[in-house]
Design a protein around this motif. Structure first.
Motif, PDB file in Angstrom:
ATOM      1  N   PHE A   1       1.032  -1.597  -0.048  1.00  9.73           N
ATOM      2  CA  PHE A   1       0.184   0.379  -0.254  1.00  9.73           C
ATOM      3  C   PHE A   1       0.867   1.147   0.009  1.00  9.73           C
ATOM      4  CE2 PHE A   1      -2.917  -2.908   1.380  1.00  9.73           C
ATOM      5  CZ  PHE A   1      -4.688  -2.497   1.169  1.00  9.73           C
ATOM      6  N   PHE A   2       0.231   2.694  -0.392  1.00  2.00           N
ATOM      7  CA  PHE A   2       0.788   3.574  -0.741  1.00  2.00           C
ATOM      8  C   PHE A   2      -0.158   4.966  -0.375  1.00  2.00           C
ATOM      9  CE2 PHE A   2       1.408   2.431  -5.172  1.00  2.00           C
ATOM     10  CZ  PHE A   2       1.534   3.213  -5.968  1.00  2.00           C
ATOM     11  N   TYR A   3       0.813   6.241  -0.421  1.00  2.54           N
ATOM     12  CA  TYR A   3      -0.177   6.622  -0.334  1.00  2.54           C
ATOM     13  C   TYR A   3      -0.048   7.602  -1.453  1.00  2.54           C
ATOM     14  CZ  TYR A   3      -2.215   7.324   4.637  1.00  2.54           C
ATOM     15  OH  TYR A   3      -1.794   6.782   5.252  1.00  2.54           O
ATOM     16  N   LEU A   4      -0.424   8.114  -2.418  1.00  2.82           N
ATOM     17  CA  LEU A   4      -0.183   9.154  -4.275  1.00  2.82           C
ATOM     18  C   LEU A   4      -0.746   9.920  -4.030  1.00  2.82           C
ATOM     19  CD1 LEU A   4       1.271   8.032  -6.730  1.00  2.82           C
ATOM     20  CD2 LEU A   4      -1.235   8.378  -7.287  1.00  2.82           C
ATOM     21  N   ASP A   5      -0.155  10.791  -3.882  1.00  6.43           N
ATOM     22  CA  ASP A   5       0.476  12.960  -3.474  1.00  6.43           C
ATOM     23  C   ASP A   5      -0.735  13.117  -4.945  1.00  6.43           C
ATOM     24  OD1 ASP A   5      -0.434  15.149  -3.606  1.00  6.43           O
ATOM     25  OD2 ASP A   5       1.915  15.566  -2.659  1.00  6.43           O
ATOM     26  N   LEU A   6      -2.153  13.539  -5.015  1.00  8.74           N
ATOM     27  CA  LEU A   6      -2.508  14.151  -6.298  1.00  8.74           C
ATOM     28  C   LEU A   6      -2.606  15.395  -6.079  1.00  8.74           C
ATOM     29  CD1 LEU A   6      -5.677  12.088  -5.775  1.00  8.74           C
ATOM     30  CD2 LEU A   6      -3.361  11.121  -7.088  1.00  8.74           C
ATOM     31  N   THR A   7      -2.019  16.021  -5.726  1.00  7.15           N
ATOM     32  CA  THR A   7      -2.384  17.494  -5.052  1.00  7.15           C
ATOM     33  C   THR A   7      -1.809  18.358  -6.608  1.00  7.15           C
ATOM     34  OG1 THR A   7      -0.420  18.046  -3.731  1.00  7.15           O
ATOM     35  CG2 THR A   7      -2.498  18.340  -2.804  1.00  7.15           C
ATOM     36  N   SER A   8      -0.917  18.050  -6.846  1.00  9.57           N
ATOM     37  CA  SER A   8      -0.062  18.481  -7.933  1.00  9.57           C
ATOM     38  C   SER A   8      -1.403  18.445  -9.261  1.00  9.57           C
ATOM     39  CB  SER A   8       0.763  18.069  -8.808  1.00  9.57           C
ATOM     40  OG  SER A   8       0.850  16.468  -9.754  1.00  9.57           O
ATOM     41  N   ASP A   9      -2.562  17.323  -9.492  1.00  8.23           N
ATOM     42  CA  ASP A   9      -3.428  17.711  -9.907  1.00  8.23           C
ATOM     43  C   ASP A   9      -4.509  18.128  -9.957  1.00  8.23           C
ATOM     44  OD1 ASP A   9      -5.308  16.164 -12.059  1.00  8.23           O
ATOM     45  OD2 ASP A   9      -4.139  14.142 -12.642  1.00  8.23           O
ATOM     46  N   SER A  10      -5.317  19.205 -10.549  1.00  2.11           N
ATOM     47  CA  SER A  10      -6.144  19.562  -9.759  1.00  2.11           C
ATOM     48  C   SER A  10      -7.580  19.378 -10.368  1.00  2.11           C
ATOM     49  CB  SER A  10      -6.324  21.921 -10.038  1.00  2.11           C
ATOM     50  OG  SER A  10      -6.381  21.692 -11.952  1.00  2.11           O
ATOM     51  N   GLU A  11      -7.587  18.466 -11.304  1.00  2.00           N
ATOM     52  CA  GLU A  11      -8.288  17.842 -12.626  1.00  2.00           C
ATOM     53  C   GLU A  11      -9.082  17.084 -11.472  1.00  2.00           C
ATOM     54  OE1 GLU A  11     -11.695  17.613 -14.768  1.00  2.00           O
ATOM     55  OE2 GLU A  11     -10.579  19.702 -14.716  1.00  2.00           O
ATOM     56  N   ILE A  12      -8.095  16.022 -11.204  1.00  2.00           N
ATOM     57  CA  ILE A  12      -8.712  14.603 -10.593  1.00  2.00           C
ATOM     58  C   ILE A  12      -8.780  15.535  -8.607  1.00  2.00           C
ATOM     59  CG2 ILE A  12      -6.597  13.740  -9.009  1.00  2.00           C
ATOM     60  CD1 ILE A  12      -8.734  11.557 -11.140  1.00  2.00           C
ATOM     61  N   CYS A  13      -8.346  16.258  -9.064  1.00  2.00           N
ATOM     62  CA  CYS A  13      -8.783  16.531  -7.220  1.00  2.00           C
ATOM     63  C   CYS A  13     -10.329  16.994  -7.184  1.00  2.00           C
ATOM     64  CB  CYS A  13      -8.248  17.477  -6.891  1.00  2.00           C
ATOM     65  SG  CYS A  13      -6.918  16.624  -5.993  1.00  2.00           S
ATOM     66  N   LYS A  14     -10.861  18.075  -7.751  1.00  2.00           N
ATOM     67  CA  LYS A  14     -12.053  17.793  -8.787  1.00  2.00           C
ATOM     68  C   LYS A  14     -12.472  17.731  -8.576  1.00  2.00           C
ATOM     69  CE  LYS A  14     -11.978  22.275 -11.146  1.00  2.00           C
ATOM     70  NZ  LYS A  14     -12.127  22.778 -12.158  1.00  2.00           N
ATOM     71  N   LEU A  15     -13.145  16.355  -9.453  1.00  2.00           N
ATOM     72  CA  LEU A  15     -13.548  15.306  -9.660  1.00  2.00           C
ATOM     73  C   LEU A  15     -13.878  14.580  -8.576  1.00  2.00           C
ATOM     74  CD1 LEU A  15     -11.874  13.319 -13.271  1.00  2.00           C
ATOM     75  CD2 LEU A  15     -14.450  14.134 -12.564  1.00  2.00           C
ATOM     76  N   TRP A  16     -12.947  14.515  -8.033  1.00  2.00           N
ATOM     77  CA  TRP A  16     -13.009  13.728  -6.308  1.00  2.00           C
ATOM     78  C   TRP A  16     -14.592  14.269  -5.529  1.00  2.00           C
ATOM     79  CZ3 TRP A  16      -9.215  13.023  -2.559  1.00  2.00           C
ATOM     80  CH2 TRP A  16      -9.101  12.334  -0.772  1.00  2.00           C
ATOM     81  N   GLU A  17     -14.211  15.916  -5.379  1.00  2.00           N
ATOM     82  CA  GLU A  17     -15.025  16.880  -4.845  1.00  2.00           C
ATOM     83  C   GLU A  17     -16.915  16.073  -5.617  1.00  2.00           C
ATOM     84  OE1 GLU A  17     -15.361  18.104  -2.028  1.00  2.00           O
ATOM     85  OE2 GLU A  17     -12.433  17.429  -2.072  1.00  2.00           O
ATOM     86  N   GLY A  18     -16.590  15.841  -7.035  1.00  2.00           N
ATOM     87  CA  GLY A  18     -17.790  16.034  -7.377  1.00  2.00           C
ATOM     88  C   GLY A  18     -18.480  14.538  -7.621  1.00  2.00           C
ATOM     89  N   MET A  19     -17.314  13.105  -6.943  1.00  2.00           N
ATOM     90  CA  MET A  19     -18.046  12.429  -7.196  1.00  2.00           C
ATOM     91  C   MET A  19     -18.968  11.802  -6.350  1.00  2.00           C
ATOM     92  SD  MET A  19     -16.481  10.415  -9.719  1.00  2.00           S
ATOM     93  CE  MET A  19     -17.129   8.648  -8.840  1.00  2.00           C
ATOM     94  N   VAL A  20     -18.370  12.931  -5.289  1.00  3.65           N
ATOM     95  CA  VAL A  20     -18.938  12.891  -3.597  1.00  3.65           C
ATOM     96  C   VAL A  20     -19.843  13.130  -3.751  1.00  3.65           C
ATOM     97  CG1 VAL A  20     -18.691  13.270  -1.482  1.00  3.65           C
ATOM     98  CG2 VAL A  20     -16.861  12.537  -2.683  1.00  3.65           C
ATOM     99  N   ALA A  21     -20.121  14.148  -4.216  1.00  3.93           N
ATOM    100  CA  ALA A  21     -21.211  14.710  -4.223  1.00  3.93           C
ATOM    101  C   ALA A  21     -22.892  14.248  -5.015  1.00  3.93           C
ATOM    102  CB  ALA A  21     -21.956  16.057  -5.091  1.00  3.93           C
TER     103      ALA A  21
END
Length: 335
Positions: free
Chosen positions: A41-61
C-alpha cells in the motif's frame, strides 16, 4: 482479535508523488517499487493534479445524491452483476460474527465507458459523462504506475505488466462507488464494514475522506488503520500484480470497520479496480492455473459464501494470510 480495539494507526506507508512519477523521476519510481514490494500500500499525492481532485469532490456530491434515494429506486439499477449496477447493503458476510456487510455500491464497468453507454436509470445516465471521466483519469494513473514498475524491473515487450492491460482487452476493470451508511444507535449492528480480503485487481485506486480502512501490516503483523488524507489516494497491489510478478509484489490483506463499534458517520469511498485482460493466465501459490476472468468470477462467489466455498480463507486472502498473520510470499509463478 477484537474488531474495534485497539485503534492503531499505521505510520509505515510511504507517499509517492504523482507529478514526479509522470516526469519519470527515477528516485520516485524506485520508491514506488519498494512500496509495492514491502508494504503493498502507499499514498499517492494528487495535489499536483487539480482535475482529479476536482473530480473527487464532484463524485462525492453525486454519490450522496444517488445513495439518498429510496431503496426501491436504487434497486431499479440492480443488474445481478459483479461489475455493473447497484448492489444493496448486506449482500456478503461482514467482518464480525453473525453480521452482513455494511455498504451499498454502484458499479461502472470500464467496458461501458469504452462503449460510451450507461444502461442504468435516468438519474445515472444523466451523470454518465462525469463518472466516465473519472474512470479515464483513474485508469490513466494506474496504467502509468504499471509502466513505471515495469521499467524499474527492466521488463520488456510482452513481459511488461501493462502489456496484458492493453485495449481493447476485454477486461473487468471497474469503478465502484461505496456508501457505508451511518448506524442508527437504536438498532442492532447487523450490517457493518467489509470482511478481510485481498483485491481482485492489478492495482486499486482508492479515494476516501472517512476512516475505516485497515490493513494487516506485513511489518508488524497487526491490524492498522490507514489515515485518510486530503488530496491523496491510497493505492494497493491486487492479486493480479502479485501473481504476474511471481510474488514479488505484495497484495496485502485488508478490511473496512468503523473506528468505534458503530459507523458514526456516512462513509463514501471511490474505488477504481484496474484489472488485467480476461484471458491473461497465471498460477496461484498452489500451482493451480487460472485465467483472470476465472479467478475474478470464482472469488466473487467466495465473497458471497466464504464459509462453504473457502473455509480456510485461502481464496479471499489469495494465500496471503493465515491465523491473522502474513505468510511468506513465495512459490508463485506467472505466464
Amino acid at each position: 482479535m477484537a474488531i474495534t480495539e485497539p485503534i492503531i494507526v499505521s505510520k509505515s506507508l510511504p507517499t509517492i508523488h504523482l507529478d514526479l512519477l509522470r516526469a519519470e523521476n527515477d528516485m520516485e519510481s524506485k520508491k514506488l517499487l519498494s512500496a509495492c514490494r514491502i508494504q503493498g500500500f502507499f499514498y499517492l499525492d494528487l495535489t499536483s493534479d487539480s482535475e482529479i481532485c476536482k473530480l473527487w469532490e464532484g463524485m462525492v456530491a453525486r454519490m450522496k445524491d444517488y445513495f439518498e434515494q429510496p431503496l426501491e429506486v436504487k434497486m431499479q439499477d440492480s443488474r445481478g452483476s459483479h461489475n455493473y449496477g447497484y448492489i444493496p447493503v448486506g449482500t456478503e458476510p461482514g467482518p464480525k460474527p453473525e453480521t452482513k456487510d455494511g455498504y451499498e455500491t454502484l458499479k461502472f464497468s470500464r467496458r461501458e465507458f469504452l462503449k460510451g453507454s450507461a444502461d442504468l436509470t435516468t438519474a445515472v445516465r444523466s451523470e454518465a459523462d462525469y463518472f466516465f471521466s473519472f474512470i479515464m483519469h483513474a485508469h490513466t494513473i494506474t496504467f502509468m504506475i504499471l509502466e513505471r514498475l515495469s521499467t524499474q524491473l527492466g521488463l520488456t515487450g510482452s513481459s511488461r505488466f501493462e502489456a496484458d492491460h492493453a485495449d481493447p482487452g476485454p477486461s473487468l476493470s471497474t469503478l465502484v462507488l461505496l456508501h457505508y451508511p451511518k448506524h442508527n444507535n437504536a438498532t442492532a449492528l447487523t450490517n457493518v464494514g467489509h470482511l478481510k480480503h485481498t483485491d481482485i485487481s492489478t492495482l486499486t485506486f482508492l479515494l476516501a475522506k472517512q476512516w475505516g480502512l485497515q490493513f494487516l501490516s506485513p511489518e508488524t503483523n497487526r491490524w492498522e488503520f490507514l489515515e485518510p488524507r486530503p488530496g491523496h489516494a491510497i493505492i494497493n497491489v491486487g492479486n493480479f500484480l502479485r501473481f504476474r510478478s511471481g510474488g514479488e509484489m505484495a497484495s496485502i490483506v485488508h478490511r473496512v470497520i468503523p473506528l468505534k463499534e458503530r459507523q458514526d458517520e456516512d462513509r463514501y469511498s471511490i474505488v477504481y479496480l484496474l484489472r488485467t485482460n480476461d484471458d491473461a493466465s497465471f498460477n496461484d501459490p498452489t500451482g493451480k492455473k487460472w485465467t483472470a476472468k476465472e479467478w475474478h468470477d470464482y472469488k466473487y462467489e467466495v465473497f458471497q459464501s466464504p464459509t462453504t466455498l473457502d473455509a480456510k480463507g485461502q481464496i479471499l486472502t489469495a494465500m496471503m494470510e493465515e491465523n491473522d498473520k502474513m505468510v511468506v510470499r513465495e512459490g508463485i509463478t506467472s505466464e
